[in-house]
Design an enzyme around this catalytic site. Structure first.
Site, PDB file in Angstrom:
ATOM      1  N   GLY A 252     -22.272  38.882 159.280  1.00  0.00           N
ATOM      2  CA  GLY A 252     -22.730  39.947 158.541  1.00  0.00           C
ATOM      3  C   GLY A 252     -21.932  41.056 157.081  1.00  0.00           C
ATOM      4  O   GLY A 252     -22.235  40.863 156.272  1.00  0.00           O
TER       5      GLY A 252
ATOM      6  N   ASN B  52     -22.442  51.452 163.392  1.00  0.00           N
ATOM      7  CA  ASN B  52     -21.598  50.927 164.405  1.00  0.00           C
ATOM      8  C   ASN B  52     -20.946  52.057 165.524  1.00  0.00           C
ATOM      9  O   ASN B  52     -20.931  51.510 166.388  1.00  0.00           O
ATOM     10  CB  ASN B  52     -20.675  49.815 163.889  1.00  0.00           C
ATOM     11  CG  ASN B  52     -20.306  50.202 162.701  1.00  0.00           C
ATOM     12  OD1 ASN B  52     -20.985  51.096 161.177  1.00  0.00           O
ATOM     13  ND2 ASN B  52     -19.180  50.808 162.279  1.00  0.00           N
TER      14      ASN B  52
ATOM     15  N   CYS C  27      -7.327  51.813 162.241  1.00  0.00           N
ATOM     16  CA  CYS C  27      -5.713  51.463 161.959  1.00  0.00           C
ATOM     17  C   CYS C  27      -4.781  50.921 160.844  1.00  0.00           C
ATOM     18  O   CYS C  27      -5.284  49.717 160.605  1.00  0.00           O
ATOM     19  CB  CYS C  27      -4.815  50.848 163.002  1.00  0.00           C
ATOM     20  SG  CYS C  27      -5.190  51.765 164.400  1.00  0.00           S
TER      21      CYS C  27
HETATM   22  N1  PLP Z   1     -21.792  45.990 159.544  1.00  0.00           N
HETATM   23  C1  PLP Z   1     -22.030  46.644 160.481  1.00  0.00           C
HETATM   24  C2  PLP Z   1     -22.419  48.140 160.874  1.00  0.00           C
HETATM   25  C3  PLP Z   1     -21.085  46.107 161.367  1.00  0.00           C
HETATM   26  O1  PLP Z   1     -20.465  46.729 162.783  1.00  0.00           O
HETATM   27  C4  PLP Z   1     -20.061  45.311 161.409  1.00  0.00           C
HETATM   28  C5  PLP Z   1     -19.130  44.445 162.239  1.00  0.00           C
HETATM   29  O2  PLP Z   1     -18.931  45.097 162.850  1.00  0.00           O
HETATM   30  C6  PLP Z   1     -20.475  44.642 159.937  1.00  0.00           C
HETATM   31  C7  PLP Z   1     -21.478  45.020 159.314  1.00  0.00           C
HETATM   32  C8  PLP Z   1     -19.343  43.350 159.704  1.00  0.00           C
HETATM   33  O3  PLP Z   1     -20.157  41.467 160.629  1.00  0.00           O
HETATM   34  P1  PLP Z   1     -19.148  40.924 160.253  1.00  0.00           P
HETATM   35  O4  PLP Z   1     -18.276  41.063 162.231  1.00  0.00           O
HETATM   36  O5  PLP Z   1     -20.020  40.030 161.491  1.00  0.00           O
HETATM   37  O6  PLP Z   1     -18.378  40.872 159.857  1.00  0.00           O
END
Ligand code: PLP
Length: 390
Positions: free
Chosen positions: A79, A159, A328
């Site tokens: 992501g 998230n 953290c």
């Molecule tokens: N965007 C959101 C909303 C996420 O929750 C996360 C991961 O926690 C990411 C991007 C990043 O994804 P990745 O862990 O595959 O780099």
């Protein structure tokens, strides 16, 4: 090839927004790829072309999850890379005069840090506020648009709170004004139906390890005809958007997991059961994001007078994995920027916990978690100097 699924041994996992266990379909795909599909998908010989055909299948499976044509999917390392490619790649490829970006104040660091990089490159970035429910106001998006706005980036689901943003409306505003629209769909994909044919974004990011595949794979949807400047340089893989030999095991696992995504009605019922039982059984708890549409698996609760980190540790010792949204840094626990943006005080933000459920949770685990939360809350409040004891 059958790989046994081991979710937990005497552990109950309620942190699926951090990552999910690998489902049996994805585990089998990983094992098969490692054992037999080791060819290079760019090779012209049969060993390579066999793998190429499996990558194509995975592309169709991922596209199926998003309701978009397979050709529009570019595989990435996750992501973070998908969001970076979307944001940096689209702004850097646009006309030099268009140097303004709009995003929200509650984005994941994958988006916020990419925007911070653009600011270092001379791009101006406007950070939209959210209301007390955690929602971006589309009218506010409209007001922030300038003649030189090139991109709007707004996450689909948050998230930390699970709040689902009005991205169909924001996407329509962007389209109407000739501005690119990217949505970070990492927390929405696999949890709620995602129809890109309906939202019509220019760019949409996802991450495999949030829907029961392996870490280190993700994808970016790119609307036809869109120009992006690559953020890495190498061969012409992935339609020349993303160089580097593809992570075949990770991608095949992502495809298998995408095909195995099921409806979330059962998980929603478990989340509602958990939320109702805690609100009923533990005093002075409130839901962050109440009143907003939320992903079915997430509840973020504020426990007045309790340090969220102390609660995470207390629950961990009892066998339950939950989390705070707090990051953290150098040993110091920071209050969540998402909860602060929603208007919580620093103390209330630090007293909040995220419970994110998943496919392998059941009612017995939820009920055990409720008991553990009630016990830990009562214990920590007895020790709390800030909790007003009745
Ligand atoms: N965007 C959101 C909303 C996420 O929750 C996360 C991961 O926690 C990411 C991007 C990043 O994804 P990745 O862990 O595959 O780099």
């Amino acid at each position: 090839m059958k790989v046994p699924l081991i979710v937990s041994v005497n552990r109950y996992y309620f942190d699926h927004n951090a990552t999910t266990p690998v489902c049996p379909e994805a585990a089998n795909a990983l094992a098969e790829a490692a054992a037999t599909l080791w060819g290079n998908p760019s090779s012209v010989h049969r060993d390579g072309q066999l793998v190429r055909s499996r990558l194509d299948k995975a592309r169709r499976q991922v596209a199926g999850l998003l309701s978009c044509p397979p050709k529009r999917i570019v595989f990435t390392s996750g992501g973070t890379e998908a969001a970076n490619l979307a944001i940096l790649g689209s702004v850097r490829a646009s006309a030099a005069a268009r140097r303004h970006v709009i995003t929200s104040s509650i984005e994941h660091p994958a988006v916020l840090s990419a925007c911070a990089q653009l600011e270092r490159e001379g791009v101006e970035v406007s950070y939209l506020p959210v209301d007390s429910r955690g929602l971006v106001d589309p009218d506010n998006v409209r007001r922030q648009i300038r003649p030189n706005t090139v991109l709007i980036s707004c996450m689909h689901a948050n998230n930390e709170t699970g709040v689902v943003e009005p991205i169909a409306e924001i996407s329509a505003i962007a389209r109407e004004r000739g501005i690119l629209f990217h949505s970070d769909g990492v927390q929405a994909t696999g949890k709620i139906p995602v129809s890109l044919d309906q939202f019509q974004p220019d760019l949409y990011s996802l991450s495999a390890h949030k829907f029961y595949a392996a870490k280190g794979s993700g994808a970016l949807y790119i609307r036809p005809g869109l120009e992006l400047q690559p953020i890495q340089y190498g061969g012409r893989h992935e339609a020349a958007f993303r160089p580097g030999t593809e992570n075949v095991p990770g991608i095949l696992a992502m495809g298998a997991a995408a095909a195995a995504v099921t409806d979330s009605t059962r998980i929603a019922a478990l989340r509602d059961r958990l939320e109702a039982a805690i609100l009923d059984g533990v005093p002075d708890v409130s839901v962050n994001g109440a009143g907003a549409p939320r992903t079915p698996n997430t509840t973020n609760l504020c426990f007045e007078g309790i340090e969220g980190e102390a609660m995470v540790i207390a629950l961990d010792l009892k066998g339950f994995a939950v989390s705070t949204g707090a990051a953290c840094s150098s040993g110091a626990v920071k209050a969540s920027h998402v909860l602060l943006a929603m208007g919580l005080t620093e103390a209330r933000a630090k007293s909040s916990l995220r419970f994110s459920l998943g496919r392998y949770n059941d009612e017995g685990q939820v009920d055990a978690l409720v008991d553990a939360v009630a016990g830990a809350a009562a214990h920590l409040r007895r020790l709390s100097p800030t909790y007003a004891h009745a």
